[in-house]
Write a protein that holds these residues in place. Structure first.
Motif, PDB file in Angstrom:
ATOM      1  N   MET A  61      -6.359  -4.814   5.147  1.00 64.42           N
ATOM      2  CA  MET A  61      -6.523  -6.066   5.872  1.00 64.42           C
ATOM      3  C   MET A  61      -5.791  -7.213   5.175  1.00 64.42           C
ATOM      4  SD  MET A  61     -10.538  -5.667   6.805  1.00 64.42           S
ATOM      5  CE  MET A  61     -10.722  -7.236   7.648  1.00 64.42           C
ATOM      6  N   ASP A  77     -15.467 -12.738   1.796  1.00 61.63           N
ATOM      7  CA  ASP A  77     -14.635 -11.758   2.487  1.00 61.63           C
ATOM      8  C   ASP A  77     -14.993 -10.323   2.074  1.00 61.63           C
ATOM      9  OD1 ASP A  77     -13.250 -13.531   3.947  1.00 61.63           O
ATOM     10  OD2 ASP A  77     -11.299 -13.214   2.968  1.00 61.63           O
ATOM     11  N   GLU A  99     -18.186  -9.132   3.643  1.00 64.49           N
ATOM     12  CA  GLU A  99     -18.027  -8.801   5.058  1.00 64.49           C
ATOM     13  C   GLU A  99     -17.365  -7.419   5.209  1.00 64.49           C
ATOM     14  OE1 GLU A  99     -15.038 -10.582   7.474  1.00 64.49           O
ATOM     15  OE2 GLU A  99     -16.471 -11.000   9.089  1.00 64.49           O
ATOM     16  N   GLU A 153     -15.474 -10.314  19.157  1.00 69.97           N
ATOM     17  CA  GLU A 153     -15.328 -10.177  17.707  1.00 69.97           C
ATOM     18  C   GLU A 153     -14.441  -8.987  17.326  1.00 69.97           C
ATOM     19  OE1 GLU A 153     -18.016 -11.263  14.758  1.00 69.97           O
ATOM     20  OE2 GLU A 153     -19.603 -11.785  16.152  1.00 69.97           O
ATOM     21  N   GLU A 178     -10.892 -10.179  17.809  1.00 73.34           N
ATOM     22  CA  GLU A 178     -10.555 -11.113  16.733  1.00 73.34           C
ATOM     23  C   GLU A 178     -10.301 -10.397  15.409  1.00 73.34           C
ATOM     24  OE1 GLU A 178     -13.349 -14.096  14.255  1.00 73.34           O
ATOM     25  OE2 GLU A 178     -13.589 -14.202  16.453  1.00 73.34           O
ATOM     26  N   LYS A 179     -11.178  -9.439  15.099  1.00 74.09           N
ATOM     27  CA  LYS A 179     -11.039  -8.736  13.824  1.00 74.09           C
ATOM     28  C   LYS A 179      -9.780  -7.862  13.825  1.00 74.09           C
ATOM     29  CE  LYS A 179     -13.537  -8.945  11.030  1.00 74.09           C
ATOM     30  NZ  LYS A 179     -13.490  -9.988   9.983  1.00 74.09           N
ATOM     31  N   VAL A 214     -12.373  -0.039  14.178  1.00 70.76           N
ATOM     32  CA  VAL A 214     -12.703  -1.457  14.032  1.00 70.76           C
ATOM     33  C   VAL A 214     -13.970  -1.777  14.830  1.00 70.76           C
ATOM     34  CG1 VAL A 214     -11.921  -3.811  14.471  1.00 70.76           C
ATOM     35  CG2 VAL A 214     -10.315  -2.097  13.601  1.00 70.76           C
ATOM     36  N   VAL A 247     -17.190  -3.486  13.226  1.00 71.75           N
ATOM     37  CA  VAL A 247     -17.632  -4.818  13.645  1.00 71.75           C
ATOM     38  C   VAL A 247     -19.019  -4.755  14.283  1.00 71.75           C
ATOM     39  CG1 VAL A 247     -17.184  -6.672  15.308  1.00 71.75           C
ATOM     40  CG2 VAL A 247     -15.320  -5.764  13.903  1.00 71.75           C
ATOM     41  N   LYS A 294     -21.211  -5.414  11.175  1.00 70.72           N
ATOM     42  CA  LYS A 294     -21.211  -6.878  11.118  1.00 70.72           C
ATOM     43  C   LYS A 294     -22.264  -7.471  12.050  1.00 70.72           C
ATOM     44  CE  LYS A 294     -17.871 -10.458  10.501  1.00 70.72           C
ATOM     45  NZ  LYS A 294     -17.492 -11.236  11.669  1.00 70.72           N
TER      46      LYS A 294
END
Lengths: 294, 294, 294, 294, 294, 294
Positions: free
Chosen positions: A71, A87, A90, F63, F66-67, F91, F95, F99
């Motif tokens: 990333m 960061d 997360e 999200e 966005e990620k 992803v 997420v 997340k």
């Protein structure tokens, strides 16, 4: 050996372990190869079927570092200790819970079991506090470093584990915690496994790593059984060194806390978990103060 | 095959059988050799540990005959059917309950399990009525014979079995029954096993005999799987004959009553029970209408 | 007395005994007459219906001796103690479990109850060890004798009894045990009843014999109530003698172990059990340290 | 008859009734004499001890009338039907719940049982609606009369009874109800007992009155057993008359609703309840469609 | 304040009280106005819905006096203490159980809850003994007076309350008791509420009266929180006086017995119960030794 | 409105909802603002405390997009449908589970509740199969598109939800599923919420979005209540359009499946959830076929 004799030799172990709980720590390195992981998970599902209450705790350091790089973020380490800034936390959560934990849960499904993936902040399972600033040596002088969102375990509330285990689900736990104000914290997976084993009154804590166990100075032979005192001596004399030290300290802490048996075995070899538990010789290192067989 | 692979291959079977009940009939002949019986019982204890609810039903004809002779009494048979007079009933009870059943219970204890030996008159488990006079051929003419204290099963009251199984005890059942007036009756062990399997909703009925299963006409090969229709055809064509006929009829009756799988295997070979249940090829004959694997 | 008054007089006793457990020892002599036994069993079924958890323990010495003779075997006694060799053990098992126990179970069925006949080796109920060589006097000198397969109780594991009692079954127990290696042993029924009463936390131990209770020196009157100390004095002074001594010692041991009441009553008189329990005067001898009514 | 024989004769009845529920209606007249009531209550406590789930429903008309007079209020009746105005309802509640119900509860305590006194408005046990205006004959013409706060049962919610019965409490119920708006209503005790018996799935409804049962036209002999059809015929032919009619109609309604047995017995004779239930001849009248014994 | 904010502010209190039990004493004066009582009962039903186990204890002195007068009987008092003769006891029972208790039960029904009205003699809930003769001053000399059927609590047997609370019923309790011989006794409602709170391990005892709480000497302000010591000082200094003294003593006794919080609040103001429990300021007086927020 | 009146007005709703389960769908947009999310979660915890069994299902489309961008990956859409390739699935998992789910679980902890975050592949909760190729219009012609790892729900196995709800945990569910071969699949959150509501027998499905509900054509007023037929008409007539269509279709499907009430409300306004459930007017749109008040 004949097929049926193998099954019969397992009998006394199955009887001894029936109804007991075991915490199995899967190391981050061991989890790179899906095939290896698959055989480990099949072993765990077998253990559950013969009546053992299994709890899986997984790590994930290497994958977090790798994902951060992917990333475009730069993982920071001071003297080998990761600094968990916002960061990093997360990414750690996403990788641990969203990737590794999910993968383990899916593998359990494929093997015919039922797993529930949770992390230490689910149902307030692991309450921690932010770790105090650590003294580390940097360029010949000592400095205090703030490791960021890293926690030190204060309390385990195992209610959710009992609920899941009593209903034949295998809990898979990511090493995250929550502080008393509801903030998330990263925690060490070995330490978490040990504390969970203590809080559950587990019969065994099994640490699956990428080495064969505790070895002698020449790395030619594995010690198959030792006492906690033996293990401490090996640390003191430098035979146990580097990355092995925190793993051994974590299982020693669990033994002190009342867990009767700890094992350190190589998770990269197929069915090592079954072999360690169901044969008298074993394959890795068992540490215990008890002097009974098994 | 490697030890760990054997265990892993057993996994899907263990999963399939977990929580189900199986009735295991131990033939009278198979029970002469204590060592053989010991391995059979160890197999049963292993089955229980992996979550199968096992019920053992035993026979005992040969030992009854032998004991009667030892006591100076002459066993009477008409056309191969035993006449159970008062003396015979008394000896049958003593041998079945006091000797064979007790021995099985002790072997379970030695293997680390917990058995409770009962007979069909305990807790009104098996209600029977005196069998009607049977027509038999004697010297070229047909005659009606009263077989004495021999019963035909009317009703199973499985409450005591559920109580024992739910508390992890293995019930060991002698083939005796009680009639509605409280009189004891001898009953056929194969029939009893079948009726118990039906009443329990058992998943499998396993008949352990002293032959390898249902064989072809030349007795050179065992049929490993067949349908009830196949079995009936083999009886009709005379391939299944003599002592095998009542055994096959008893398991066919159980299949008709809703038991999905019946097995006939050789109880004289060590661990045949494990091999039959936990390998895809099996060692004896499985009879089922289902066409799924296992 | 009018019918309804009898029932009403029983009320306070029923209230006091409700939910409590009682161990009832049936002596071997009392079991010769089926009619007598039938009334005793009806009494037990009535006790269960009014909420008492009944456990029956039976003996069988006389029938063993008789059966051995019938089989052409010579029972051996040294100074009145039976020598239990292999043959004797086999006959004892067959008679106790296969004959007497089965008969009691059938009688319970006839009386409308549900019994489960077990022996001390079922579910490891009674763990014993082989009795040490006993010193006996033979022809004016003392000699050590090996009594054979005779056990001394080491441990009671009452799980199976609780399972049965909680499900409204009446356990009927034969005086056999198992040693820690899985060998069968014969044990004394009076001792077994006492140890079972202690392990169960029974409220009463009731020993049914063929005499009316503990009597005075002239055998003209029964003592209806005494303390353990009284009973010891009567043994010391020779008023209690011969066959009565081991029975009294067995109930004294139970009282010492925490059983509050022990009774010795005549099992040959119809409904003595009901009369002893449900009337203030009683019919036999009650031994207790308590000074309350009942 | 000897004491022990009485108890033994009760055995089959106790077995048949064990675990079943019975609703016992105590008539208002029967409750004037405390000694009589005391023996009735002792009978009920005995029934509970032998495993019968007893529910008591009581009436109280005569005491309400008496108390109203004592308070200087004039009870009003139209053609024999009580008019329940506000004052009457208040007195009825006080007398039924505060006096009669409390007295029964205390008598149960004295007899060693545990009762809980409730009325139909507790826990919404009995939901009723105000009774519609009734046509009555007054002085040769028919008139519609509003009976006041009198209810007709619409629904029974037996949850509170199951809670109490399952915990070994005896519910004692006053004949009051609540309408869907929360208003209190007086209801007929015989009807309430019948509806409660239906809602509970009771085995027997027992109506205790001040006569010996249903008698023949000459009032010289009691019918000990009859069918519902017999009872209807006796009403039609006028043999059953006056105050007995509503009692018989109430038990007939319960029989129609599925209660298998109804009894009408004299509550003024000591232990009639026990005698009716535990002897084959009985003392009062049993009405049932079944033709089995008991 | 906005509607939703009110609900959200109640959240931490609801969380704190969830699953705990509270005893709520309703004073006799507060129960004259049905509308007021209705709002109090609605509050209690709300408390139950948010997970609080509520027990209501009611008094009824004024109504007893009033009813006696209505019946032409003269209530007798000596130095302010009621003399409970036979007539008074009968009226007290009728008014307390038959009128006030029934009314509360009906109000709970209307509010959508399920109440069960009992008194201290139901299920032997409150065992008392007749109070000893009390010394009172009459006309300048001291005299011993027999207060009649008035009891002093000896023992609480809360089984029936646990049964009801565990099944979501609200127990409503009249202040009557039973002595060990089964005689009814009148008892003080404040004392009963306190003893019940102790026996139940209640979290709070809430006394609802007709004043706003414990006030300062000028009766201008309510003390919202104080310690038991504060309360004792206020009694000693005469600030707490007259009718308030026994109420304060009763709650102090409960605090001593382990109840952590006691409240005295005005039951005549709508929703005071909700306001006292679910707001930080409260409306009445809370007495506690703890110094946490609540 | 006064504080206490608000609480009392909530009473009938609390009573109606007590013990029922509700599935609450949190839209992805609504979850951007932590403060908003915090008030939503506090509402859910309050619902649980008053006895409602809450299940949270969350989305997360925005999200994920966005990620992906942050990780330098390009999200692909065809005609507005996301193509879930391997990278996207990874992803999405990270997420959703790592997340968003974790964040919701932490917020529940802070609000004093206990949540357990799971996804559809935990314990085989949601079994799906890969969605078939979809026909979409691209540049005026129709084309079949493979949407990648996207699933269509085949079966819900709600065992783990019952286990958690019965033990007072709030399940928080990420919209992922597992196919019968153990492969992970992304699924639509609205559809998942609807199917889970059906499988649980939920009382309400509440869809929290970023608009105020179903509005009229001019977007000036919210319809507070409508039937499923009304909703279908509004779709047909184009009043319900674009992003709202799939949300409305999902709740209509749940209503068809037996869920009695569905709500669409604005999750961005504080405490809208409480307001919708606990006031008669409501704030958003309720769709139901029933015509009772709620």
């Amino acid at each position: 050996m004949k097929r049926e004799d193998v099954l019969m030799q397992a009998l006394p172990y199955i009887q001894k372990f029936h109804g007991r709980s075991m915490v199995i720590k899967l190391g981050g390195h061991a989890m790179v190869d899906t095939d290896i992981m698959d055989t480990v998970i099949r072993d765990v599902v077998l253990l559950q079927l013969v009546g053992i209450k299994c709890v899986i705790v997984h790590g994930g350091g290497p994958e977090i570092t790798e994902k951060m790089k992917a990333m475009g973020k730069k993982p920071r380490f001071v003297s080998g200790l990761r600094i968990t800034d916002d960061d990093t936390l997360e990414v750690a959560q996403m990788v641990l819970v969203g990737k590794i934990n999910s993968k383990i849960v899916s593998l359990v499904s494929r093997a015919g079991g039922r797993a529930v993936g949770i992390s230490g902040n689910d149902a307030n399972l692991i309450i921690a506090k932010k770790m105090e600033r650590q003294k580390v040596r940097i360029d010949n002088h000592e400095e205090e470093v703030d490791l960021g969102h890293v926690g030190e375990i204060e309390e385990i509330r195992p209610a959710v584990l009992h609920t899941l285990l009593d209903n034949q689900f295998i809990p898979v736990i990511s090493p995250l915690a929550i502080d008393r104000n509801g903030n998330d914290l990263n925690i060490n997976a070995d330490t978490a496994a040990g504390e969970l084993a203590i809080a559950l009154g587990a019969y065994k804590l099994i640490s699956m790593t990428d080495v064969d166990g505790i070895m002698d100075r020449e790395r030619t032979k594995v010690f198959h059984r030792m006492t906690p005192q033996d293990a401490e001596n090996l640390i003191a004399s430098g035979v146990v060194s580097e990355g092995m030290i925190p793993k051994v300290l974590a299982v020693l802490r669990a033994l002190q806390g009342g867990v009767p048996y700890a094992h350190i075995i190589n998770g990269n070899l197929a069915h090592n978990l079954i072999m360690e538990l169901f044969t008298s010789e074993g394959v890795g290192t068992m540490i215990t103060d008890r002097d009974d067989e098994v």
